[in-house]
Scaffold this active site. Structure first.
Site, PDB file in Angstrom:
ATOM      1  N   LYS A  58      -5.083 -10.304  -5.364  1.00 32.96           N
ATOM      2  CA  LYS A  58      -6.303 -10.547  -4.578  1.00 32.96           C
ATOM      3  C   LYS A  58      -7.400  -9.520  -4.881  1.00 32.96           C
ATOM      4  O   LYS A  58      -7.108  -8.374  -5.222  1.00 32.96           O
ATOM      5  CB  LYS A  58      -5.990 -10.601  -3.070  1.00 32.96           C
ATOM      6  CG  LYS A  58      -5.889  -9.286  -2.382  1.00 32.96           C
ATOM      7  CD  LYS A  58      -6.091  -9.443  -0.867  1.00 32.96           C
ATOM      8  CE  LYS A  58      -6.176  -8.046  -0.274  1.00 32.96           C
ATOM      9  NZ  LYS A  58      -7.094  -7.872   0.805  1.00 32.96           N
ATOM     10  N   LYS A  79     -11.165  -4.010  -2.196  1.00 32.65           N
ATOM     11  CA  LYS A  79     -12.057  -2.841  -2.297  1.00 32.65           C
ATOM     12  C   LYS A  79     -11.361  -1.676  -2.973  1.00 32.65           C
ATOM     13  O   LYS A  79     -11.969  -0.851  -3.621  1.00 32.65           O
ATOM     14  CB  LYS A  79     -12.457  -2.351  -0.898  1.00 32.65           C
ATOM     15  CG  LYS A  79     -13.371  -3.250  -0.140  1.00 32.65           C
ATOM     16  CD  LYS A  79     -13.754  -2.550   1.179  1.00 32.65           C
ATOM     17  CE  LYS A  79     -13.539  -3.458   2.352  1.00 32.65           C
ATOM     18  NZ  LYS A  79     -12.266  -3.305   3.035  1.00 32.65           N
ATOM     19  N   LYS A 123       0.829  -1.211   0.000  1.00 33.62           N
ATOM     20  CA  LYS A 123       0.000   0.000   0.000  1.00 33.62           C
ATOM     21  C   LYS A 123       0.865   1.264   0.000  1.00 33.62           C
ATOM     22  O   LYS A 123       0.460   2.296  -0.531  1.00 33.62           O
ATOM     23  CB  LYS A 123      -0.956  -0.006   1.198  1.00 33.62           C
ATOM     24  CG  LYS A 123      -2.060  -1.052   1.041  1.00 33.62           C
ATOM     25  CD  LYS A 123      -3.191  -0.853   2.020  1.00 33.62           C
ATOM     26  CE  LYS A 123      -4.293  -1.865   1.764  1.00 33.62           C
ATOM     27  NZ  LYS A 123      -5.386  -1.807   2.719  1.00 33.62           N
TER      28      LYS A 123
HETATM   29  N1  AQP Z   1      -9.656 -11.170  -1.683  1.00 37.33           N
HETATM   30  C1  AQP Z   1      -9.904 -11.626  -0.482  1.00 37.33           C
HETATM   31  N2  AQP Z   1     -10.114 -12.955  -0.270  1.00 37.33           N
HETATM   32  C2  AQP Z   1     -10.388 -13.437   0.967  1.00 37.33           C
HETATM   33  N3  AQP Z   1     -10.496 -12.655   2.061  1.00 37.33           N
HETATM   34  C3  AQP Z   1     -10.311 -11.330   1.900  1.00 37.33           C
HETATM   35  N4  AQP Z   1     -10.353 -10.288   2.759  1.00 37.33           N
HETATM   36  C4  AQP Z   1     -10.103  -9.145   2.103  1.00 37.33           C
HETATM   37  N5  AQP Z   1      -9.887  -9.389   0.811  1.00 37.33           N
HETATM   38  C5  AQP Z   1     -10.012 -10.746   0.647  1.00 37.33           C
HETATM   39  C6  AQP Z   1     -10.653 -10.429   4.187  1.00 37.33           C
HETATM   40  O1  AQP Z   1     -11.693  -9.517   4.484  1.00 37.33           O
HETATM   41  C7  AQP Z   1     -11.519  -9.061   5.816  1.00 37.33           C
HETATM   42  C8  AQP Z   1     -11.646  -7.571   5.877  1.00 37.33           C
HETATM   43  O2  AQP Z   1     -10.634  -6.950   5.166  1.00 37.33           O
HETATM   44  P1  AQP Z   1     -10.371  -5.411   5.405  1.00 37.33           P
HETATM   45  O3  AQP Z   1     -11.437  -4.601   4.817  1.00 37.33           O
HETATM   46  O4  AQP Z   1     -10.113  -5.158   6.824  1.00 37.33           O
HETATM   47  O5  AQP Z   1      -9.008  -5.133   4.669  1.00 37.33           O
HETATM   48  P2  AQP Z   1      -8.323  -5.821   3.483  1.00 37.33           P
HETATM   49  O6  AQP Z   1      -7.875  -7.194   3.836  1.00 37.33           O
HETATM   50  O7  AQP Z   1      -7.229  -4.890   3.054  1.00 37.33           O
HETATM   51  O8  AQP Z   1      -9.485  -5.903   2.417  1.00 37.33           O
HETATM   52  P3  AQP Z   1      -9.618  -5.229   1.021  1.00 37.33           P
HETATM   53  O9  AQP Z   1     -10.903  -5.601   0.428  1.00 37.33           O
HETATM   54  O10 AQP Z   1      -8.401  -5.499   0.207  1.00 37.33           O
HETATM   55  O11 AQP Z   1      -9.704  -3.707   1.400  1.00 37.33           O
HETATM   56  P4  AQP Z   1      -8.786  -2.498   1.042  1.00 37.33           P
HETATM   57  O12 AQP Z   1      -8.704  -2.487  -0.444  1.00 37.33           O
HETATM   58  O13 AQP Z   1      -9.491  -1.314   1.610  1.00 37.33           O
HETATM   59  O14 AQP Z   1      -7.448  -2.738   1.668  1.00 37.33           O
HETATM   60  C9  AQP Z   1     -10.161  -9.551   6.305  1.00 37.33           C
HETATM   61  O15 AQP Z   1     -10.359 -10.648   7.172  1.00 37.33           O
HETATM   62  C10 AQP Z   1      -9.485  -9.990   5.056  1.00 37.33           C
HETATM   63  O16 AQP Z   1      -8.602 -11.060   5.287  1.00 37.33           O
END
Ligand code: AQP
Length: 343
Positions: free
Chosen positions: A194, A197, A112
């Site tokens: 992966k 969001k 990031k």
């Molecule tokens: N692609 C994924 N596959 C499986 N699990 C996932 N998680 C996120 N992406 C995947 C799980 O969702 C939970 C919440 O995640 P988060 O919002 O706290 O942060 P993150 O992991 O960084 O998720 P994103 O969607 O990628 O958000 P952004 O883009 O904002 O950083 C966690 O348990 C994570 O493992």
């Protein structure tokens, strides 16, 4: 006291099927077995550039989606992280005992930070310490997360052990709860990245609130490979990802999926079948979401009572930590200090 589970999602945008399969779906299943705490981690959402007009809205919609996905307020404590100051306070205390180089090693920070360039904030580096505080405040036994959070959870364990070694047994050491299937859902446009969001392309993910036409369009245009047979093959990342989605969202076994695929003529047929599975899995979630969003008073009451319950646990742990660190506790706290007077 039963064993505890805690987990959360950042309100950084639209929740997608990765968040659902990697995290929320598994939370639902822990409800009978554990004492469960689920928070919307809004302070974490401040670690990347955000729109202040939208943060509270996303926090609300994320909480509503927890309910829509099956989190039951009768059995689980649902709350918003920033409503409980103990999270930020414990993060500060843990900051003071966490070596900087532990944080610099975190993969998510490196990934990031590259995106943020020179404007990268201290909060992004410190994100895993705040996450450790979230978990340790509740004497958590198990943390259901997706594969991407495994390293952060390992760090939480290291911080807790280091604290216990330096200041005496204070924290319980939590363990991750990671499901084999759906633990890492990949982007629809690149099977090696992966689903996220924050991916600038909305076509890379299926959001839980996407309407049927949007889902059909995204699946129709998603990346596949040039091989006609659709088989589970670890060397074919797109096929593995799409087959896993079809299997898990369709509640099928691997054998059933293989049988279905053997009767298909290629990716076109498979995409049609996957579209149907995704739309019908998400339909009841979307329906429930609409109902919850119409009842804002009900949602607020759930958060209010969840906050009260969570705060009682969090403030207790925080006092224990302060005492271990030797801070002067507020008047009225039973801890004795005279024993440490210099003679
Ligand atoms: N692609 C994924 N596959 C499986 N699990 C996932 N998680 C996120 N992406 C995947 C799980 O969702 C939970 C919440 O995640 P988060 O919002 O706290 O942060 P993150 O992991 O960084 O998720 P994103 O969607 O990628 O958000 P952004 O883009 O904002 O950083 C966690 O348990 C994570 O493992």
């Amino acid at each position: 006291m039963g064993k505890r589970v805690l987990s959360g999602v950042q309100p950084t945008g639209n929740l997608h099927i990765g968040n659902y399969l990697g995290a929320i779906r598994n939370w639902v299943e822990t409800q009978g077995e554990y004492e469960t705490f689920f928070c919307v981690v809004d302070l974490h959402a401040l670690t990347v550039p955000h729109d202040p007009q939208l943060l509270a809205v996303h926090t609300r919609t994320t909480a509503a989606l927890y309910l829509a996905c099956g989190i039951d307020p009768q059995r689980s404590t649902i709350f918003v992280q920033s409503h409980i100051p103990a999270h930020a306070e414990l993060a500060w205390l843990l900051n003071c005992i966490t070596p900087l180089n532990w944080l610099e090693r975190m993969i998510q920070f490196k990934e990031k930070a590259i995106k943020q360039g020179e404007n990268v904030g201290v909060g992004l580096l410190d994100y895993p310490v705040l996450m450790a505080a979230d978990i340790l405040l509740y004497d958590t036994d198990r943390v259901p997360v997706g594969e991407d959070q495994k390293q952060h959870l390992e760090l939480t364990r290291d911080i807790a052990r280091r604290f216990n070694d330096q200041f005496g047994e204070t924290f319980k050491i939590p363990e991750p709860l990671i499901r084999a299937e759906g633990a890492r859902v990949m982007s629809l446009q690149d099977g090696t990245v992966k689903m996220s969001k924050s991916d600038p392309s909305d076509m890379s993910r299926i959001n839980l609130l996407d309407d049927p036409d949007t889902i059909a369009k995204k699946i129709k245009r998603c990346k596949t490979d040039a091989i006609r047979e659709i088989t589970y093959d670890p060397h074919r990342p797109e096929a593995m990802n799409l087959l896993t989605l079809y299997q898990v969202l369709g509640n099928k076994t691997r054998e059933e999926v293989e049988k279905d695929c053997s009767q298909m003529r290629g990716w076109g047929d498979f995409k049609t079948a996957l579209t149907e599975v995704v739309i019908s899995h998400l339909a009841p979630i979307q329906q429930k979401y609409k109902e919850v969003m119409k009842e804002q008073g009900y949602l607020e009451e759930i958060i209010r009572s969840g906050t009260a319950k969570a705060e009682a646990v969090a403030s207790h742990t925080l006092a224990r930590v302060k005492q271990a660190l030797g801070l002067w506790l507020k008047a009225g706290h039973p801890a004795s200090w005279e024993q440490f007077l210099p003679t």
